[in-house]
Design a protein around this motif. Structure first.
Motif, PDB file in Angstrom:
ATOM      1  N   THR A 127       9.577  -3.455  -6.911  1.00 18.55           N
ATOM      2  CA  THR A 127       9.398  -3.785  -5.497  1.00 18.55           C
ATOM      3  C   THR A 127       8.018  -4.366  -5.248  1.00 18.55           C
ATOM      4  O   THR A 127       7.857  -5.312  -4.458  1.00 18.55           O
ATOM      5  N   LEU A 128       7.020  -3.813  -5.910  1.00 15.41           N
ATOM      6  CA  LEU A 128       5.649  -4.304  -5.756  1.00 15.41           C
ATOM      7  C   LEU A 128       5.535  -5.748  -6.224  1.00 15.41           C
ATOM      8  O   LEU A 128       4.895  -6.584  -5.561  1.00 15.41           O
ATOM      9  N   LEU A 167       0.839  -1.200   0.000  1.00 19.41           N
ATOM     10  CA  LEU A 167       0.000   0.000   0.000  1.00 19.41           C
ATOM     11  C   LEU A 167       0.873   1.249   0.000  1.00 19.41           C
ATOM     12  O   LEU A 167       0.564   2.233  -0.692  1.00 19.41           O
ATOM     13  N   TYR A 168       1.966   1.211   0.761  1.00 19.04           N
ATOM     14  CA  TYR A 168       2.893   2.340   0.786  1.00 19.04           C
ATOM     15  C   TYR A 168       3.497   2.557  -0.602  1.00 19.04           C
ATOM     16  O   TYR A 168       3.543   3.686  -1.108  1.00 19.04           O
ATOM     17  N   ILE A 169       3.960   1.482  -1.221  1.00 13.60           N
ATOM     18  CA  ILE A 169       4.561   1.562  -2.554  1.00 13.60           C
ATOM     19  C   ILE A 169       3.544   2.074  -3.571  1.00 13.60           C
ATOM     20  O   ILE A 169       3.859   2.921  -4.425  1.00 13.60           O
ATOM     21  N   PHE A 170       2.312   1.586  -3.473  1.00 10.43           N
ATOM     22  CA  PHE A 170       1.274   2.003  -4.414  1.00 10.43           C
ATOM     23  C   PHE A 170       0.974   3.496  -4.266  1.00 10.43           C
ATOM     24  O   PHE A 170       0.734   4.197  -5.260  1.00 10.43           O
ATOM     25  N   GLY A 171       1.003   3.997  -3.034  1.00 10.77           N
ATOM     26  CA  GLY A 171       0.805   5.423  -2.823  1.00 10.77           C
ATOM     27  C   GLY A 171       1.857   6.254  -3.528  1.00 10.77           C
ATOM     28  O   GLY A 171       1.558   7.269  -4.161  1.00 10.77           O
ATOM     29  N   TYR A 172       3.121   5.808  -3.448  1.00 12.27           N
ATOM     30  CA  TYR A 172       4.199   6.480  -4.159  1.00 12.27           C
ATOM     31  C   TYR A 172       3.955   6.458  -5.669  1.00 12.27           C
ATOM     32  O   TYR A 172       4.200   7.442  -6.370  1.00 12.27           O
ATOM     33  N   ILE A 173       3.506   5.321  -6.173  1.00 12.34           N
ATOM     34  CA  ILE A 173       3.261   5.191  -7.614  1.00 12.34           C
ATOM     35  C   ILE A 173       2.212   6.208  -8.069  1.00 12.34           C
ATOM     36  O   ILE A 173       2.367   6.859  -9.113  1.00 12.34           O
TER      37      ILE A 173
END
Length: 488
Positions: free
Chosen positions: A219-220, A143-149
């Motif tokens: 990373t995802l 979820l953190y990575i997706f927010g960055y995306i």
């Protein structure tokens, strides 16, 4: 000359555009204040004046770092949009879409941290997001990575719209940056500096964001399919390319406010020159390859990359910085400057950028970096030019816009208290970081040795003063921007 008109007609906002611009600016200043409160809490904890669990400290550190870089990017995109739209056609939907995607990304990141317990800091270095030792789930990391995306995609969308507008007006980015005058010809002194700076930022930061998006997607995939292993060194290079470029772009977008606003308060033209064009060309190219100075301590890093990072660290930051500060000083010299809040903030921004770059260049030297990079020296230098350099650029535009709504530049009695409070607090805060760094105080640590506590305490006092000034600025600017425009 149009740039000497305090509030030119082509800067006036339609009701809908004003709503979106206000969303950017009010969101930015309120969020900056909230993230400052997180920073103050961490400094109080390091000074042992309060005590918070280590896990919560790293959640705060993750939110503070991610949030500050993200929200200052949002604010300086607002600065770039506000001035660039005068010279090229920009679509409001792209500007608004960036805001919506940023908010969605910010919600994802906040949920990942404060609900999911993610605490691997803003760098999301592979393979740390997937190796939490049970402190957070792969879902929280994803979820953190997706927010960055989402945030990166929003910025790219805005840059694409800005690029399209520049190409329609100038044909290509080279002409927009004035490359046709690099080796000869008569430079058009009225060629918009906002267009030159915006084009340089688009070239450099788009590449950095794309590099970051690649690392984020990799990373995802790894989070859900651990068998798909990544090259850790490649991932780290992509991440720091992204992080360094996005953070630097905030200054390069924010400085457009200096180019556009300072001449109006000094009453002197600030013309484009050949050195100015060369400086932006050099910066746009060098800033792309300077990121390896974050990786000097990685023994596996190829030597040629380290050498490139070393040279770029010494050379890359100087051209546009020197030409901007020199131009600002020339513009200020023997002027009848109107010392209002916008003009004071613009001059403060030049000081913060100039002074903050010195410890940055020092840390970009391999011998110094080997000793100082994992100390508080690093947050010292980037807080210096972000807090005292970049942030006043954005505040200057906010105050200038309030002045437009009131039909007069502002400098109230309360402003005359808030400004020195911000300046003194900011200097105490960053100098405590730098002193702690040269004393060997480790960064990214929830607990400090007793020998480091005095400088931690001084830093906490400085942070508290900054927070007090920002409380005032946030209220002043929010109420001012929401005010209906005064009728001429």
């Amino acid at each position: 000359m149009a740039s000497l008109t305090m509030y030119p007609a082509d800067e006036s906002l339609t009701p809908r555009a004003r709503q979106v611009f206000n969303l950017y600016m009010i969101t930015a200043i309120v969020a900056v204040l909230l993230f400052m409160l997180l920073g103050l809490t961490m400094r109080l904890n390091e000074a042992q004046w309060i005590s918070i669990p280590s896990t919560l400290f790293y959640e705060f550190l993750s939110m503070h770092g991610t949030g500050m870089v993200g929200i200052t990017s949002l604010a300086t995109v607002g600065v770039m949009w506000f001035f660039l739209r005068k010279y090229v056609t920009l679509h409001l939907w792209a500007f608004a879409a960036n805001y919506v995607l940023f908010l969605l990304g910010a919600v994802c990141i906040a949920l990942a941290i404060f609900v999911g317990g993610y605490g691997a800091l803003w760098t999301f270095l592979y393979p740390l997001p997937a190796q939490s030792m049970g402190l957070w789930s792969p879902g929280a990391a994803a979820l953190y990575i997706f927010g960055y995306i989402l945030i990166g995609f929003g910025m790219l969308l805005f840059y694409l719209d800005a690029t399209a507008g520049i190409l329609r007006r100038y044909g290509n980015l080279g002409r927009a940056m004035g490359w046709q005058w690099l080796f000869g010809g008569t430079v058009d002194p009225d060629h918009p500096k906002a267009v030159i700076a915006s084009s340089g930022v688009i070239i450099a930061n788009s590449l950095g964001i794309i590099a970051g998006e690649v690392a984020l997607f990799m990373t995802l995939v790894n989070l859900f399919y651990p068998d798909v292993a990544l090259n850790a060194l490649l991932a780290k290079n992509l991440i720091y390319w992204f992080g360094h470029m996005v953070a630097n772009a905030t200054i390069y977008m924010g400085v457009i406010a200096v180019y556009e606003l300072l001449p109006r308060y000094t009453g002197k033209p600030y013309a484009v020159s050949r050195p100015f064009i060369w400086a932006w060309l050099a910066t746009a190219l060098y800033v792309i390859v300077v990121f390896p100075h974050h990786l000097f301590m990685d023994f596996a890093q190829p030597r040629w990359l380290a050498v490139m990072g070393q040279i770029a660290s010494w050379v890359g930051g100087f051209p546009v910085f020197v030409i901007t500060v020199y131009g600002a000083l020339v513009n200020l010299y023997r002027s009848n400057i109107r010392w209002t809040m916008p003009s004071m903030l613009l001059i403060l921004a030049m000081f913060g950028w100039a002074a903050g770059v010195v410890p940055a260049i020092m840390d970009g030297t391999i011998r110094v970096n080997a000793v100082m990079h994992n100390t508080l020296w690093v947050p010292g230098h980037f807080h210096f030019y972000m807090l005292i350099g970049m942030l006043p650029m954005v505040l200057a535009l906010m105050y200038h816009q309030i002045g437009r709504l009131n039909q007069a530049p502002l400098k109230s009695a309360a402003d005359q208290i808030g400004f020195p409070l911000f300046l003194v607090g900011g200097l105490v805060f960053v100098l405590a970081f730098l002193y702690g760094g040269q004393s060997g105080a480790a960064r990214r640590m929830a607990e400090h040795w007793d020998a480091w506590l005095p400088s931690d305490g001084v830093g906490a006092i400085g942070a508290a003063l900054v927070v007090l000034s920002m409380l005032y600025f946030a209220a002043r600017i929010t109420l001012g921007l929401l005010k209906k425009p005064a009728t001429p």
